[in-house]
Scaffold this motif. Sequence first.
Motif, PDB file in Angstrom:
ATOM      1  N   ARG A 203       0.141  -1.607 -93.866  1.00  0.00           N
ATOM      2  CA  ARG A 203       1.172  -1.775 -94.883  1.00  0.00           C
ATOM      3  C   ARG A 203       2.508  -1.192 -94.439  1.00  0.00           C
ATOM      4  O   ARG A 203       3.568  -1.599 -94.932  1.00  0.00           O
ATOM      5  N   GLN A 206       6.812  -3.244 -91.512  1.00  0.00           N
ATOM      6  CA  GLN A 206       7.599  -4.129 -92.371  1.00  0.00           C
ATOM      7  C   GLN A 206       8.535  -5.049 -91.604  1.00  0.00           C
ATOM      8  O   GLN A 206       8.917  -6.107 -92.108  1.00  0.00           O
ATOM      9  N   TYR A 224       2.768 -12.328 -93.000  1.00  0.00           N
ATOM     10  CA  TYR A 224       3.330 -13.286 -93.944  1.00  0.00           C
ATOM     11  C   TYR A 224       4.365 -12.664 -94.875  1.00  0.00           C
ATOM     12  O   TYR A 224       5.401 -13.260 -95.153  1.00  0.00           O
ATOM     13  N   ASN A 225       4.111 -11.471 -95.364  1.00  0.00           N
ATOM     14  CA  ASN A 225       5.025 -10.843 -96.322  1.00  0.00           C
ATOM     15  C   ASN A 225       5.939  -9.813 -95.674  1.00  0.00           C
ATOM     16  O   ASN A 225       6.533  -8.993 -96.366  1.00  0.00           O
ATOM     17  N   LYS A 226       6.049  -9.861 -94.351  1.00  0.00           N
ATOM     18  CA  LYS A 226       6.930  -8.949 -93.638  1.00  0.00           C
ATOM     19  C   LYS A 226       8.270  -9.622 -93.363  1.00  0.00           C
ATOM     20  O   LYS A 226       8.442 -10.825 -93.565  1.00  0.00           O
ATOM     21  N   THR A 335      11.884 -15.770 -94.219  1.00  0.00           N
ATOM     22  CA  THR A 335      11.772 -14.422 -94.764  1.00  0.00           C
ATOM     23  C   THR A 335      13.164 -13.834 -94.877  1.00  0.00           C
ATOM     24  O   THR A 335      14.144 -14.431 -94.427  1.00  0.00           O
ATOM     25  N   GLN A 364      -1.642 -17.770 -99.535  1.00  0.00           N
ATOM     26  CA  GLN A 364      -0.946 -17.244-100.704  1.00  0.00           C
ATOM     27  C   GLN A 364      -1.909 -16.729-101.765  1.00  0.00           C
ATOM     28  O   GLN A 364      -1.496 -16.344-102.843  1.00  0.00           O
TER      29      GLN A 364
END
Length: 365
Positions: A203, A206, A224-226, A335, A364
């Motif tokens: 986590r 980033q 994916y969420n970085k 992003t 997702q």
Amino acid sequence: MATELKEAIVMAKQERHKNLFLNYRNLYNFPVELLKDEGLQFLERLYMKRNSLTTLPDNLAQKLPNLIELYLHSNNIVIIPEAIGNLARLQSLDLSNNALQFLCPEVGRLRSLRHLRLSNNQLKSLPPEIGDLHELETLDVSMNQLMSLPERLHRCVSLQNLTADHNPLSHVPRQLCWLHRLNQLSMAANRLTFLPLDLGRSRELQFVFVDNNADLKGLPSYLYNKVIGCSGCGVSTQALEGELGEPLGEVLVGLPAEVKVVGTQTDSVVPLEELALRTLHRIYQHGPTDLSLLPPITLPKSLLDLLQFPMGHCHRCSQAMFTIIYPKLFPLRDTALAGVHRRTTVSFVAYCCSSHCLQTFDLQG
């Protein structure tokens, strides 16, 4: 200039200065005044950037024992003496923009070091002893000639920012995925063909910048969420091939050498070697921390290394994977800071441990 320099050093001694600025002094040799008598016992920060120094004195630590920060940016330093390891309190060392071709292993003795900057030198390798720098938070080795990074770098448990742009690096050691405090990784303008499957699983990570790696066609879906920078990736027209020289079908991504089999949605049983490694890994994870205490078996070193650092973990169920993957491609999304332009054809790739996880995984979800 020589008189002015001498006066500045004498004053620093008399008034017990903690900071000494000797930037832009056109120095070709380390000032002997700094090393006379007992030296500067109270000095904590020494700034000597933009000079013409070629080396450092062997007795630096003896004469300046309380140095916390040493800035040698933009000199002509070719070699660092082994005695550098005696600077026990040193927290920041800047050797950027020099002529270093070799970094002595004694750097690993700087156990208080938090920031090490080595950019724009001529380094072809880094000593494994860098892994002994457990307090290191920042490492910048950009613009060198590094072919690889030390596997022991994962022992730098405090590392938060790793920059290795503009090197001929072909891969990122999968051991780096165990750096649980790593927040930013920048490896732009290298020769990467793949990224470790677990990259982004932490986590804390980033920011990942891998721009201008033309043969990099897939990003692990853990990213994916970085915040990702990947402009100029995936622009090579030459399709990558699997271990056996056979195309990977639609999966045109580079894979680690440990990948022996690429699974499909129709596979129902994983290979015996994979099952055995998964079983041993579970014993290792929940049993003794010393591999020598495991049941007496004989395995090649490469497989023993895999037991400690799996190739990756399933993006669906977190099962450790060793020799087989089931890849699933997803289109790249923009992003926050990616700046993805039209030449980028890279995709997100989910790596699963079985056909069941492959079929049920949703990026997702």
